[in-house]
Scaffold this motif. Structure first.
Motif, PDB file in Angstrom:
ATOM      1  N   ILE A 124       6.626 -10.409 -50.047  1.00 38.85           N
ATOM      2  CA  ILE A 124       6.817 -11.175 -48.813  1.00 38.85           C
ATOM      3  C   ILE A 124       6.908 -12.656 -49.150  1.00 38.85           C
ATOM      4  O   ILE A 124       6.055 -13.189 -49.868  1.00 38.85           O
ATOM      5  CB  ILE A 124       5.648 -10.923 -47.838  1.00 38.85           C
ATOM      6  CG1 ILE A 124       5.553  -9.434 -47.508  1.00 38.85           C
ATOM      7  CG2 ILE A 124       5.821 -11.742 -46.557  1.00 38.85           C
ATOM      8  CD1 ILE A 124       4.295  -9.058 -46.736  1.00 38.85           C
ATOM      9  N   PRO A 125       7.920 -13.354 -48.658  1.00 42.49           N
ATOM     10  CA  PRO A 125       8.078 -14.774 -49.009  1.00 42.49           C
ATOM     11  C   PRO A 125       6.939 -15.643 -48.470  1.00 42.49           C
ATOM     12  O   PRO A 125       6.381 -15.374 -47.393  1.00 42.49           O
ATOM     13  CB  PRO A 125       9.415 -15.159 -48.364  1.00 42.49           C
ATOM     14  CG  PRO A 125       9.652 -14.142 -47.293  1.00 42.49           C
ATOM     15  CD  PRO A 125       9.016 -12.870 -47.780  1.00 42.49           C
ATOM     16  N   ASN A 126       6.593 -16.672 -49.224  1.00 44.98           N
ATOM     17  CA  ASN A 126       5.582 -17.633 -48.796  1.00 44.98           C
ATOM     18  C   ASN A 126       6.233 -18.758 -48.002  1.00 44.98           C
ATOM     19  O   ASN A 126       7.276 -19.280 -48.400  1.00 44.98           O
ATOM     20  CB  ASN A 126       4.861 -18.231 -49.999  1.00 44.98           C
ATOM     21  CG  ASN A 126       4.042 -17.216 -50.759  1.00 44.98           C
ATOM     22  OD1 ASN A 126       3.499 -16.284 -50.179  1.00 44.98           O
ATOM     23  ND2 ASN A 126       3.956 -17.382 -52.069  1.00 44.98           N
ATOM     24  N   VAL A 127       5.602 -19.120 -46.894  1.00 47.25           N
ATOM     25  CA  VAL A 127       6.087 -20.254 -46.112  1.00 47.25           C
ATOM     26  C   VAL A 127       4.989 -21.296 -45.937  1.00 47.25           C
ATOM     27  O   VAL A 127       5.171 -22.275 -45.208  1.00 47.25           O
ATOM     28  CB  VAL A 127       6.589 -19.806 -44.718  1.00 47.25           C
ATOM     29  CG1 VAL A 127       7.849 -18.975 -44.839  1.00 47.25           C
ATOM     30  CG2 VAL A 127       5.501 -19.054 -43.955  1.00 47.25           C
ATOM     31  N   ALA A 128       3.857 -21.086 -46.606  1.00 45.39           N
ATOM     32  CA  ALA A 128       2.744 -22.015 -46.447  1.00 45.39           C
ATOM     33  C   ALA A 128       1.805 -21.905 -47.629  1.00 45.39           C
ATOM     34  O   ALA A 128       1.758 -20.898 -48.329  1.00 45.39           O
ATOM     35  CB  ALA A 128       1.989 -21.716 -45.147  1.00 45.39           C
TER      36      ALA A 128
END
Length: 356
Positions: free
Chosen positions: A124-128
């Motif tokens: 799952i991509p990190n956005v934070a």
């Protein structure tokens, strides 16, 4: 409240993200975990807390359908128009909860987790990460629900911006163990998994109660839980989540003498004379031999008795499904003589208060 300080190696969400030790502006409000759980990188803990009964509250109230209006942990009313399909998790504990509830396929982005748990979440991509959120990326993903961390773990300005863009944003922050269980249910309701979340929270409460019952009459050794010893000695604040976890595990926590500071004066620690020392910083290479060799520590009861033990700080402090493992780990470290019931033998319907 914010303060410029030298952070210990463990920074916990509303328990446990890890960064590298350095002087920085950090939140000095009591987290309990909470929310992260640490991993080898730098940590400052703002632990969770628990004081009341953890007995499950069983109700026959049906889980409402969407649109759904919730009140989050900051007292904000949040309306979720439809069952979310694109969820952004901004605390590692929330990510673990969503996986446990069978909602992993709805997570389109998450906060960075140096612990990499569960391993499947790495896709799952990190956005934070702690202190920053890529709001533009969240908007681009079409998020229809964001679950953020309170107590400034998720920057308040990012939360405000997400809400100004009409993205439902629920803030979770559990300063107590009881509140942690509530947040499991709150998270479940927000994503349309209310029944599963209620069952999960009930199971967790029941296991806490069983463990609390097993340790209630045990000897309570004076316990120093070391979060970090870089530049200062860091441990549980007064009445913090971590201190309460130690009490539930059958220990007498040595705290810092402050409700919102996690560094303890060396004189206070030496005078407290811990009988057991638990190394939450063992993942960073701290060993019992190093601790025993510290100036002035050789007369400590824990050192004399060789009662210095490593502990997995992430499972002890991250306010998610594995917190039961954390309590068991604490009991094993404090009372290796105690035989705890296996998790499979615990029934949510047969629980007694675990409050000491």
């Amino acid at each position: 409240m914010r303060s410029t300080t030298c952070t210990p190696r463990s920074f916990r969400e509303p328990r446990g993200l890890s960064l590298r030790p350095k002087c920085t502006v950090v939140a000095i409000a009591l987290v309990a975990l909470g929310a992260f759980g640490c991993s080898p990188a730098a940590r400052t803990t703002i632990p969770p807390d628990a004081t009341g009964s953890t007995a499950p509250v069983v109700t026959g109230t049906p889980v409402p359908s969407f649109p759904l209006t919730l009140t989050d942990d900051e007292g904000t009313t949040v309306t979720v128009p439809a069952e979310p399909t694109k969820v952004v998790s901004l605390t590692p504990a929330t990510t673990e909860i969503l996986f446990e509830l069978g909602a992993a396929d709805r997570i389109v982005a998450k906060v960075e987790d140096p612990a990499h748990y569960p391993p499947e979440a790495d896709r799952i991509p990190n956005v934070a990460k702690f202190g920053s959120v890529d709001v533009e990326k969240i908007v681009g993903l079409g998020a229809d629900l964001v679950i953020a961390g309170g107590n400034t773990f998720t920057p308040p300005e990012a939360i405000a911006q997400l809400r100004s863009l009409n993205i439902p944003t629920v803030v979770v922050y559990a300063p107590t163990v009881a509140k942690m269980f509530d947040d499991v249910e709150l998270t479940g309701r927000a994503v349309g998994r209310g029944d599963q979340a209620r069952d999960l929270a009930a199971s967790m409460r029941a296991q806490f109660d069983q463990i609390g019952a097993a340790t209630r009459n045990a000897n309570k050794p004076r316990t120093w839980y070391e979060i970090d010893a870089t530049g200062a000695f860091y441990g549980p604040a007064d009445d913090s989540f971590l201190a309460e976890m130690i009490r539930l595990a059958g220990g007498d926590p040595i705290t810092t003498g402050s409700p919102n500071k996690f560094d303890i004066p060396a004189e206070r620690l030496l005078k407290a004379d811990p009988e057991v020392i638990l190394l939450g910083d063992a993942a960073y290479g701290v060993t019992a031999a190093q601790v025993a060799a510290r100036p002035g520590w050789k007369t400590m009861t824990a050192v004399v008795r060789n009662a210095i033990r490593p502990i997995d700080d992430i499972v002890v402090t991250r306010p998610g499904p594995r917190i039961v493992e954390g309590l068991r780990a604490l009991v094993a470290a404090l009372h290796p003589e105690l035989a705890l019931p296996s998790p499979a033998s615990v029934s949510p319907s047969a629980s007694a208060s675990a409050a000491p």
